[in-house]
Design a protein around this motif. Structure first.
Motif, PDB file in Angstrom:
ATOM      1  N   LYS A  33      42.238  41.835  42.952  1.00  7.12           N
ATOM      2  CA  LYS A  33      41.650  41.778  44.306  1.00  7.12           C
ATOM      3  C   LYS A  33      42.477  40.869  45.200  1.00  7.12           C
ATOM      4  O   LYS A  33      42.754  41.192  46.360  1.00  7.12           O
ATOM      5  N   ARG A  34      42.858  39.713  44.643  1.00 10.35           N
ATOM      6  CA  ARG A  34      43.680  38.764  45.418  1.00 10.35           C
ATOM      7  C   ARG A  34      44.987  39.442  45.857  1.00 10.35           C
ATOM      8  O   ARG A  34      45.392  39.349  47.024  1.00 10.35           O
ATOM      9  N   VAL A  35      45.624  40.117  44.914  1.00 11.81           N
ATOM     10  CA  VAL A  35      46.908  40.750  45.217  1.00 11.81           C
ATOM     11  C   VAL A  35      46.713  41.871  46.250  1.00 11.81           C
ATOM     12  O   VAL A  35      47.439  41.947  47.248  1.00 11.81           O
ATOM     13  N   ALA A  36      45.716  42.719  46.033  1.00 13.20           N
ATOM     14  CA  ALA A  36      45.464  43.846  46.948  1.00 13.20           C
ATOM     15  C   ALA A  36      45.227  43.355  48.370  1.00 13.20           C
ATOM     16  O   ALA A  36      45.752  43.911  49.340  1.00 13.20           O
ATOM     17  N   LYS A  37      44.461  42.292  48.476  1.00 13.23           N
ATOM     18  CA  LYS A  37      44.112  41.760  49.796  1.00 13.23           C
ATOM     19  C   LYS A  37      45.366  41.220  50.501  1.00 13.23           C
ATOM     20  O   LYS A  37      45.618  41.543  51.667  1.00 13.23           O
ATOM     21  N   ALA A  38      46.133  40.428  49.752  1.00 13.88           N
ATOM     22  CA  ALA A  38      47.332  39.831  50.363  1.00 13.88           C
ATOM     23  C   ALA A  38      48.320  40.916  50.795  1.00 13.88           C
ATOM     24  O   ALA A  38      48.934  40.819  51.862  1.00 13.88           O
ATOM     25  N   ILE A  39      48.472  41.944  49.989  1.00 17.91           N
ATOM     26  CA  ILE A  39      49.481  42.965  50.289  1.00 17.91           C
ATOM     27  C   ILE A  39      48.982  43.919  51.399  1.00 17.91           C
ATOM     28  O   ILE A  39      49.754  44.329  52.268  1.00 17.91           O
TER      29      ILE A  39
END
Ligand code: CDP
Length: 569
Positions: A33-39
């Motif tokens: 989730k963290r990665v998806a949001k940042a990207i």
């Protein structure tokens, strides 16, 4: 989410966010989730809040379903303060004291952030040449490489993963003989992979058994001659001894340099799959081909693959925006060419599920078809992004400008080794054959656990020959090649890296290379009793098959082998 115990362990140790006391503050789902949001946030200028949420969900699902994973630094650092998301960098090494130590400093900063660095040492003046300012003599590229190595060793302790380097020296550099033999003692220069930068002229000289000239990089003048065949034989002998050096074909890297006006390609990243210009970085990502099969796992779902390629290119292009680069020069170059490297993993597992032997013409034809499909779709996706967001800033300086093909990314495809990614996804790595059908892993309190390749387990259960005892038996050698109690059709399909003859390794690498903008990470495995002639044959085949480089490994040739069949720690 179906993650193995091993995968969760690795993620918890190195990837998931922890608080100051070292306690985990996110789980695997939280990481995705963290990665998806940042990207996804990189699309803020192109869509509204609802649009961003949709993209975020797409990215999240693609990762959580283990259909696509970005390279480790993106998983580790996206949405966190460090924010460095690329796995691959190339740094220049200038022939001045300032230049050399500037490069060491920059490499340390990159290693700290989880990236790997490649260098060409070819610009350094040879050992023994004059140093004007001191009246002394130069120590030469190999002694400076040792300084780079020591710096990497020191940073290693503080960073998230071991710092990795590629060191390249042109075959016409006067110190080439020292370079070829400098890892004879395997305890030296341990944080480097070494490759000799081979030229077409050199290969011609090898073919005709001629001498070739050594050029002083400082004066650009010839300073000596060597017999090409003797040099080639020495490379072969050293590679036979312990797998190093590898070779890369410099002229081929530059033939495919899409922005020659910006400079010459001198080096690749540490594992060889990503040629880059000095100060360029690239972020990689890999599609899990095993999860591109239909539900019955008996045919490849090309619609799903096309969809995934499109989303993956969008993702990797956004990584360029979301990335925090460790140096201003890298920021400029990387945003200027916007190179991305989409590749695959789980290729061998997919072949097994489809009942195709890795070492067969059918597998090579499928490699051409699948990678060709990925390449076409990746280019199409990059073109669509260019229409929406503009071509890469150095487009006018690129070879595409003449052709009138507007792309968002100067390159789109690369086959990475996927060392950790494949472990997370629980599939065979990159385009490598399966390493072992089953193996024994030591777990805590000295218990031994038999790990079985999941695709093989399925086949064994379906074929009614599964037993714990049999799996233990297989683990002794890793291969099922000689086990008569297993049906022959199954044995023919479930071949391991050591069952595959070297020429099939090369053929597979060449097939993927035909449809890959950058390069292909591949190790050609040889059995322990392979000869130097076998190694020479592999190098020659790779050259003829238009590979961009080649690395071999003869079983047992290094004292410390990471993955030993029979027992894995
Ligand atoms: O699977 P993962 O994303 O961790 O990495 P990989 O596909 O095995 O390696 C891709 C690239 O990451 C390598 O060619 C290096 O440039 C870099 N790398 C590194 O810097 N340090 C490592 N210990 C492993 C990989």
């Amino acid at each position: 989410m179906k993650l193995s115990e091993n995968a969760i362990k690795v993620l918890e140790k190195r990837y998931l966010e922890k608080n100051e006391d070292g306690n985990l503050i996110e789980d695997v789902e939280g990481m995705f989730k963290r990665v998806a949001k940042a990207i996804a946030s990189a699309d803020e200028n192109y869509t509204d809040k609802a649009g961003i949420e949709k993209i975020e969900m797409e990215f999240y699902e693609m990762m959580a379903n283990l259909e696509f994973l970005p390279n480790s630094p993106t998983l580790m650092n996206a949405g966190r303060p460090l924010g460095q998301l690329s796995a691959c960098f190339v740094l220049p090494v200038e022939d001045t004291m300032e230049g050399i130590f500037e490069s060491i400093k920059n490499a340390a900063l990159i290693h700290k952030s989880g990236g790997g660095t490649g260098f060409s040492f070819s610009r350094l003046r040879p050992k023994g040449s004059a140093v004007n300012s001191t009246g002394g003599v130069a120590s030469g590229p190999i002694s400076f490489m040792k300084v780079f190595n020591a710096a990497t060793e020191a940073v290693k302790q503080g960073g998230t993963r071991r710092g990795a380097n590629m060191g390249i020296l042109r075959v016409d550099h006067p110190d080439i003989m020292e370079f070829i033999t400098c890892k004879k003692d395997n305890s030296e220069i341990t944080n480097f992979n070494l490759s000799v930068g081979i030229t077409e002229d050199f290969m011609k000289a090898v073919e005709y058994n001629l001498e070739y000239e050594l050029i002083d990089p400082k004066t650009k003048k010839p300073v000596g001659k060597l017999n090409a065949k003797k040099v080639f034989d020495l490379i072969v002998e050293m590679a036979w001894k312990n797998g190093e050096p590898g070779i890369i074909f410099l002229d081929r890297l530059n033939r495919d340099n899409v922005t020659p006006k910006l400079g010459e390609i001198e080096s690749t990243n540490p594992c060889g799959e990503q040629p880059l210009l000095p100060y360029e970085a690239c972020n990689l990502g890999s599609i899990n081909l095993y999860n591109m099969l239909n539900e019955e796992k008996d045919s490849l779902d090309f619609d799903k693959l096309a969809e995934t390629v499109k989303k993956a290119v969008h993702f990797l292009d956004n990584v360029i925006e979301a990335n925090k680069y460790p140096l201003a020069e890298i920021d400029k170059m990387t945003r200027g060419t916007r190179k991305i490297g989409l590749g695959v993993m789980g290729w061998a597992d997919m072949l097994c599920a489809l009942n195709i032997s890795y070492n067969s013409q059918q597998a090579i034809e499928l490699a051409d078809k699948v990678m060709g499909f990925i390449q076409d779709n990746a280019q199409k996706a990059s073109q669509e992004l260019a229409e929406q967001k503009g071509a890469f800033p150095y487009y006018e300086e690129s070879v595409f400008a003449k052709k009138g093909i507007k792309l968002r990314n100067a390159t789109t495809t690369t086959i990475a080794p996927t060392g950790t990614l494949s472990l997370i996804a629980g599939v065979s790595s990159g385009i490598e054959p399966i390493f072992a059908i089953s193996y024994i892993r030591n777990v805590m309190d000295n218990n031994e656990l038999v790990e079985v390749n999941p695709v093989f387990k399925n086949a064994a259960v379906k074929g009614n020959f599964y037993s714990d005892e049999l799996m233990k038996q297989i683990a002794k050698s890793g291969t099922v090649k000689h086990m008569e109690e297993i049906p022959k059709e199954v044995r023919d399909v479930f071949v391991t890296a050591h069952d595959v003859r070297p020429e099939w390794h090369v053929k597979m690498q060449a097939a993927f290379q035909r449809h890959t903008d950058n390069a292909v990470s591949k190790t050609v495995n040889l059995s322990h009793d392979a000869t130097t002639d076998d190694v020479r044959e592999v190098f020659t085949l790779a050259y003829r098959a238009q590979c961009k480089g080649v690395t071999i490994y003869r079983d047992g040739s290094r004292d410390l082998q990471v993955l030993n069949i029979g027992k894995v720690q």
